[in-house]
Design an enzyme around this catalytic site. Structure first.
Site, PDB file in Angstrom:
ATOM      1  N   TYR A  46      32.485  41.732 -10.431  1.00  0.00           N
ATOM      2  CA  TYR A  46      32.801  40.938 -11.593  1.00  0.00           C
ATOM      3  C   TYR A  46      33.007  39.734 -11.431  1.00  0.00           C
ATOM      4  O   TYR A  46      31.638  38.600 -12.364  1.00  0.00           O
ATOM      5  CB  TYR A  46      34.083  41.503 -13.146  1.00  0.00           C
ATOM      6  CG  TYR A  46      34.296  40.724 -14.236  1.00  0.00           C
ATOM      7  CD1 TYR A  46      33.050  40.898 -15.759  1.00  0.00           C
ATOM      8  CD2 TYR A  46      34.755  39.351 -14.382  1.00  0.00           C
ATOM      9  CE1 TYR A  46      32.453  40.425 -16.800  1.00  0.00           C
ATOM     10  CE2 TYR A  46      34.284  39.273 -16.101  1.00  0.00           C
ATOM     11  CZ  TYR A  46      33.569  39.442 -16.662  1.00  0.00           C
ATOM     12  OH  TYR A  46      33.813  38.956 -17.750  1.00  0.00           O
ATOM     13  N   LYS A  59      29.656  36.896 -12.156  1.00  0.00           N
ATOM     14  CA  LYS A  59      29.456  35.776 -12.668  1.00  0.00           C
ATOM     15  C   LYS A  59      29.411  34.587 -11.962  1.00  0.00           C
ATOM     16  O   LYS A  59      28.592  33.678 -12.635  1.00  0.00           O
ATOM     17  CB  LYS A  59      31.381  35.945 -13.185  1.00  0.00           C
ATOM     18  CG  LYS A  59      31.644  37.458 -14.532  1.00  0.00           C
ATOM     19  CD  LYS A  59      29.924  36.797 -15.405  1.00  0.00           C
ATOM     20  CE  LYS A  59      30.440  37.419 -17.137  1.00  0.00           C
ATOM     21  NZ  LYS A  59      29.313  37.667 -17.757  1.00  0.00           N
ATOM     22  N   THR A  94      38.252  40.719 -27.887  1.00  0.00           N
ATOM     23  CA  THR A  94      37.181  40.872 -28.277  1.00  0.00           C
ATOM     24  C   THR A  94      37.600  42.543 -27.790  1.00  0.00           C
ATOM     25  O   THR A  94      38.623  43.100 -27.221  1.00  0.00           O
ATOM     26  CB  THR A  94      35.765  40.512 -27.857  1.00  0.00           C
ATOM     27  OG1 THR A  94      35.447  40.863 -26.338  1.00  0.00           O
ATOM     28  CG2 THR A  94      35.385  39.142 -27.837  1.00  0.00           C
TER      29      THR A  94
END
Ligand code: NDP
Length: 255
Positions: free
Chosen positions: A162, A166, A197
């Site tokens: 990840y 990014k 979220t």
């Protein structure tokens, strides 16, 4: 009072929930006509219904950002409907737990997890940028905002790929900003910290205390707080800003 995006048209990926939805709602409130795209078409339709109920103008598009033909069709649909594309927010993304990499250190990520993570979080952004840049160069103007992350600026344990994806988004942002400045296209990214979220529900349940101890504000951010930065970057108010990566992270990166 005039809206920040009055008269503009916008495309948002991952607009079916979370940061994408909050941004779509704000863009519409600020006067943009918004194409809300998501792999989950029902989510996109819900966002559109919220915008239309509030008196804005929006359309939904089903699109998996890893599929070049779907991405091309998404951009075509937005341009056909609105006539041009002024702002694009490339935001669709996934977290480690969605690719069976939860809690795994660098050497332990399954190869399939690596491939899927790069496919969605890096290649997906590039595929969208490719089509958007082509359209915006034709227009001689445009603003692209990519969702990177604090993970695009620093290492985070057990989030290796990840983080790599990014960082890649930050690299794409900087390079495209230099390349397309002469075409009137600005390219920036937003780097959220820990935001409330669906994506962060699991990590907060497991490591919330530890992560908030690293966040000077001692609270998570709200999707609406990311949307504010994206809206500014998409608007003409940031007319001299390009190739920048803005932290919206409650002070996390200052530590
Ligand atoms: P959510 O999981 O709430 O929303 C992500 C949205 O992207 C979902 O609607 C999802 O669809 C959609 N999506 C996932 N994969 C694809 C795909 N291949 N094609 C099209 N749409 C897709 O996440 P957030 O709103 O929290 O995250 C948005 C972005 O912000 C991501 O890029 C994330 O990495 C980044 N970010 C988030 C942070 C946070 O703390 N929340 C922090 C830093 C960055 P579906 O509903 O089908 O899953």
């Amino acid at each position: 009072m005039a809206g920040m995006l009055d008269g503009k048209t916008a495309l948002i990926t991952g607009g079916g929930r979370g940061i994408g939805r909050a941004t779509a709602l704000l863009f519409a409130r600020e006067g943009a006509r918004v194409a809300v795209a998501d792999m989950n078409l029902d989510g996109a339709k819900e966002t559109v219904a919220m915008i239309n109920t509030a008196g804005g103008q929006a359309m939904s598009i089903g699109c998996d950002v890893t599929k070049p033909d779907q991405v091309a069709a998404m951009i075509q649909a937005a341009v056909s409907a609105f006539g041009r594309l002024d702002c694009a927010f490339n935001n669709a993304g996934i977290a480690g737990y969605q690719v069976d990499a939860l809690g795994k250190k660098t050497a332990d990520w399954p190869e399939a997890a690596f491939d899927r993570m790069i496919d969605v979080n890096l290649k997906g952004v590039w595929l969208c940028m490719r089509g958007e840049l082509e359209q915006m160069v034709k227009q001689g103007k445009g603003a692209i905002v990519n969702t990177a992350s604090i993970a695009g600026l620093a290492g985070l344990p057990t989030s290796s790929i990840y983080v790599a994806a990014k960082h890649g988004v930050v690299g794409l942002t900087k390079t495209a900003a230099i390349e397309y400045a002469e075409n009137g296209v600005r390219v920036n990214s937003v780097c959220p910290g820990y935001i409330e979220t669906d994506m962060t529900r699991d990590v907060m349940a497991r490591r919330g205390k530890e992560l908030m101890a690293l966040t000077p504000f001692r609270r998570m951010g709200r999707a609406e707080e990311i949307a504010e930065m994206v809206c500014w970057l998409a608007s003409d108010r940031s007319s001299y800003v390009s190739g920048a990566n803005y932290n919206v992270d409650g002070g996390f990166m200052a530590g």
